[in-house]
Design a protein around this motif. Structure first.
Motif, PDB file in Angstrom:
ATOM      1  N   ALA A 123       0.838  -1.208   0.000  1.00 55.79           N
ATOM      2  CA  ALA A 123       0.000   0.000   0.000  1.00 55.79           C
ATOM      3  C   ALA A 123       0.873   1.259   0.000  1.00 55.79           C
ATOM      4  CB  ALA A 123      -0.933  -0.003   1.210  1.00 55.79           C
ATOM      5  N   LYS A 124       1.928   1.235   0.784  1.00 58.46           N
ATOM      6  CA  LYS A 124       2.833   2.382   0.851  1.00 58.46           C
ATOM      7  C   LYS A 124       3.496   2.627  -0.505  1.00 58.46           C
ATOM      8  CE  LYS A 124       7.070   3.943   3.083  1.00 58.46           C
ATOM      9  NZ  LYS A 124       8.098   3.595   4.070  1.00 58.46           N
ATOM     10  N   MET A 125       3.982   1.568  -1.131  1.00 58.00           N
ATOM     11  CA  MET A 125       4.663   1.722  -2.415  1.00 58.00           C
ATOM     12  C   MET A 125       3.702   2.177  -3.518  1.00 58.00           C
ATOM     13  SD  MET A 125       7.703   1.275  -1.536  1.00 58.00           S
ATOM     14  CE  MET A 125       8.434   1.422  -3.137  1.00 58.00           C
ATOM     15  N   ALA A 126       2.505   1.613  -3.527  1.00 55.73           N
ATOM     16  CA  ALA A 126       1.515   2.008  -4.534  1.00 55.73           C
ATOM     17  C   ALA A 126       1.130   3.477  -4.358  1.00 55.73           C
ATOM     18  CB  ALA A 126       0.282   1.119  -4.442  1.00 55.73           C
ATOM     19  N   HIS A 127       0.933   3.886  -3.111  1.00 55.26           N
ATOM     20  CA  HIS A 127       0.543   5.276  -2.863  1.00 55.26           C
ATOM     21  C   HIS A 127       1.700   6.227  -3.183  1.00 55.26           C
ATOM     22  CE1 HIS A 127      -2.593   7.869  -1.297  1.00 55.26           C
ATOM     23  NE2 HIS A 127      -1.645   8.604  -0.742  1.00 55.26           N
ATOM     24  N   ALA A 128       2.914   5.822  -2.858  1.00 54.85           N
ATOM     25  CA  ALA A 128       4.080   6.640  -3.196  1.00 54.85           C
ATOM     26  C   ALA A 128       4.203   6.796  -4.715  1.00 54.85           C
ATOM     27  CB  ALA A 128       5.348   6.016  -2.624  1.00 54.85           C
ATOM     28  N   GLY A 129       3.875   5.741  -5.451  1.00 55.16           N
ATOM     29  CA  GLY A 129       3.893   5.829  -6.913  1.00 55.16           C
ATOM     30  C   GLY A 129       2.879   6.832  -7.426  1.00 55.16           C
ATOM     31  N   LEU A 130       1.681   6.831  -6.831  1.00 52.54           N
ATOM     32  CA  LEU A 130       0.670   7.827  -7.226  1.00 52.54           C
ATOM     33  C   LEU A 130       1.158   9.237  -6.934  1.00 52.54           C
ATOM     34  CD1 LEU A 130      -2.637   6.178  -5.932  1.00 52.54           C
ATOM     35  CD2 LEU A 130      -1.956   6.503  -8.324  1.00 52.54           C
ATOM     36  N   LEU A 131       1.720   9.446  -5.754  1.00 53.88           N
ATOM     37  CA  LEU A 131       2.197  10.780  -5.381  1.00 53.88           C
ATOM     38  C   LEU A 131       3.329  11.241  -6.292  1.00 53.88           C
ATOM     39  CD1 LEU A 131       2.157  10.371  -1.495  1.00 53.88           C
ATOM     40  CD2 LEU A 131       0.537  11.688  -2.900  1.00 53.88           C
ATOM     41  N   THR A 132       4.226  10.323  -6.631  1.00 52.18           N
ATOM     42  CA  THR A 132       5.337  10.653  -7.527  1.00 52.18           C
ATOM     43  C   THR A 132       4.827  11.038  -8.910  1.00 52.18           C
ATOM     44  OG1 THR A 132       6.826   9.184  -6.316  1.00 52.18           O
ATOM     45  CG2 THR A 132       7.465   9.761  -8.572  1.00 52.18           C
ATOM     46  N   THR A 133       3.902  10.258  -9.439  1.00 59.55           N
ATOM     47  CA  THR A 133       3.322  10.561 -10.747  1.00 59.55           C
ATOM     48  C   THR A 133       2.569  11.884 -10.700  1.00 59.55           C
ATOM     49  OG1 THR A 133       3.137   8.224 -11.296  1.00 59.55           O
ATOM     50  CG2 THR A 133       1.729   9.744 -12.534  1.00 59.55           C
ATOM     51  N   ALA A 134       1.814  12.110  -9.634  1.00 61.94           N
ATOM     52  CA  ALA A 134       1.025  13.341  -9.514  1.00 61.94           C
ATOM     53  C   ALA A 134       1.909  14.583  -9.479  1.00 61.94           C
ATOM     54  CB  ALA A 134       0.163  13.289  -8.255  1.00 61.94           C
ATOM     55  N   HIS A 135       3.046  14.505  -8.801  1.00 56.43           N
ATOM     56  CA  HIS A 135       3.890  15.698  -8.629  1.00 56.43           C
ATOM     57  C   HIS A 135       4.979  15.840  -9.680  1.00 56.43           C
ATOM     58  CE1 HIS A 135       2.310  17.252  -4.837  1.00 56.43           C
ATOM     59  NE2 HIS A 135       2.063  15.995  -4.534  1.00 56.43           N
ATOM     60  N   PHE A 136       5.479  14.736 -10.198  1.00 57.86           N
ATOM     61  CA  PHE A 136       6.618  14.807 -11.102  1.00 57.86           C
ATOM     62  C   PHE A 136       6.354  14.232 -12.492  1.00 57.86           C
ATOM     63  CE2 PHE A 136       8.513  14.260  -6.760  1.00 57.86           C
ATOM     64  CZ  PHE A 136       8.929  15.572  -6.607  1.00 57.86           C
ATOM     65  N   GLY A 137       5.143  13.735 -12.712  1.00 56.39           N
ATOM     66  CA  GLY A 137       4.822  13.130 -13.995  1.00 56.39           C
ATOM     67  C   GLY A 137       4.819  14.149 -15.125  1.00 56.39           C
ATOM     68  N   THR A 138       5.243  13.713 -16.304  1.00 54.77           N
ATOM     69  CA  THR A 138       5.286  14.611 -17.462  1.00 54.77           C
ATOM     70  C   THR A 138       4.012  14.533 -18.300  1.00 54.77           C
ATOM     71  OG1 THR A 138       6.457  12.899 -18.716  1.00 54.77           O
ATOM     72  CG2 THR A 138       7.800  14.560 -17.591  1.00 54.77           C
ATOM     73  N   ASP A 139       3.228  13.492 -18.127  1.00 49.54           N
ATOM     74  CA  ASP A 139       1.950  13.352 -18.827  1.00 49.54           C
ATOM     75  C   ASP A 139       0.875  13.992 -17.943  1.00 49.54           C
ATOM     76  OD1 ASP A 139      -0.544  12.513 -19.773  1.00 49.54           O
ATOM     77  OD2 ASP A 139       0.176  10.515 -20.328  1.00 49.54           O
TER      78      ASP A 139
ATOM     79  N   TRP B 179      -4.863  12.260 -13.025  1.00 48.77           N
ATOM     80  CA  TRP B 179      -5.535  11.044 -12.563  1.00 48.77           C
ATOM     81  C   TRP B 179      -4.883  10.545 -11.279  1.00 48.77           C
ATOM     82  CZ3 TRP B 179      -3.814   6.183 -11.440  1.00 48.77           C
ATOM     83  CH2 TRP B 179      -4.800   5.229 -11.182  1.00 48.77           C
ATOM     84  N   ALA B 180      -3.546  10.528 -11.246  1.00 48.00           N
ATOM     85  CA  ALA B 180      -2.821  10.047 -10.066  1.00 48.00           C
ATOM     86  C   ALA B 180      -3.117  10.931  -8.855  1.00 48.00           C
ATOM     87  CB  ALA B 180      -1.321  10.008 -10.347  1.00 48.00           C
ATOM     88  N   LYS B 181      -3.185  12.230  -9.073  1.00 41.70           N
ATOM     89  CA  LYS B 181      -3.478  13.147  -7.958  1.00 41.70           C
ATOM     90  C   LYS B 181      -4.876  12.891  -7.409  1.00 41.70           C
ATOM     91  CE  LYS B 181      -3.593  17.943  -6.573  1.00 41.70           C
ATOM     92  NZ  LYS B 181      -3.282  19.323  -6.932  1.00 41.70           N
ATOM     93  N   ARG B 182      -5.864  12.782  -8.303  1.00 41.86           N
ATOM     94  CA  ARG B 182      -7.241  12.520  -7.856  1.00 41.86           C
ATOM     95  C   ARG B 182      -7.333  11.189  -7.119  1.00 41.86           C
ATOM     96  NH1 ARG B 182      -8.933  14.378 -13.045  1.00 41.86           N
ATOM     97  NH2 ARG B 182      -9.207  12.201 -13.647  1.00 41.86           N
ATOM     98  N   HIS B 183      -6.666  10.181  -7.645  1.00 40.61           N
ATOM     99  CA  HIS B 183      -6.705   8.859  -7.043  1.00 40.61           C
ATOM    100  C   HIS B 183      -6.039   8.865  -5.659  1.00 40.61           C
ATOM    101  CE1 HIS B 183      -7.832   4.734  -7.613  1.00 40.61           C
ATOM    102  NE2 HIS B 183      -6.619   4.311  -7.306  1.00 40.61           N
TER     103      HIS B 183
END
Length: 135
Positions: free
Chosen positions: A94-110, A116-120
């Motif tokens: 759960a920690k790793m999955a959530h960290a992935g969402l946060l990383t994509t939300a803040h640093f994602g280029t798409d 989507w990652a931020k909302r999720h």
């Protein structure tokens, strides 16, 4: 709200009533495995939120740490896990999955994927926060 009141409210909201004629079951990890899994996942998510807040020097890092500790308190109150290795794996996943969402939300280029990652991530965090009732 005290920790015990929070635990009692969470248990009432997630448990089913005892069967007619049965003794009242004790509130433990063995009688409420889904509650233990839910609290474990939320502890993992709050760990990710806390660490990400530290990374960004977010002043809310202490608040996330407090929330994480509250989930850990509930897990302690539930008693020993029926399968400790499963609980640890669940929390880490759960920690790793959530960290992935946060990383994509803040640093994602798409931009679409980042939104989507931020909302999720927010939705998952809010689901956990509502378990604590007074958050």
């Amino acid at each position: 709200m005290s920790r015990m009141k929070t635990l009692a409210a969470a248990l009432l909201l997630t448990s089913s009533p005892p069967a007619a004629g049965s003794d009242t079951a004790s509130l433990s990890a063995t009688t409420h495995p889904n509650l233990m899994d839910t609290m474990t996942v939320c502890a993992g998510r709050m760990s990710a939120e806390m660490e990400f807040a530290w990374l960004l020097s977010d002043p809310d890092a202490d608040w996330y740490q407090t929330q994480r500790l509250r989930f850990l308190d509930i897990l302690t109150a539930l008693g020993p896990a029926p399968d400790p290795s499963h609980q640890l794996a669940l929390r880490i996943d759960a920690k790793m999955a959530h960290a992935g969402l946060l990383t994509t939300a803040h640093f994602g280029t798409d931009a679409t994927r980042a939104m989507w990652a931020k909302r999720h991530a927010v939705q998952q965090r809010m689901t956990c926060q509502t378990m604590l009732l007074d958050s």
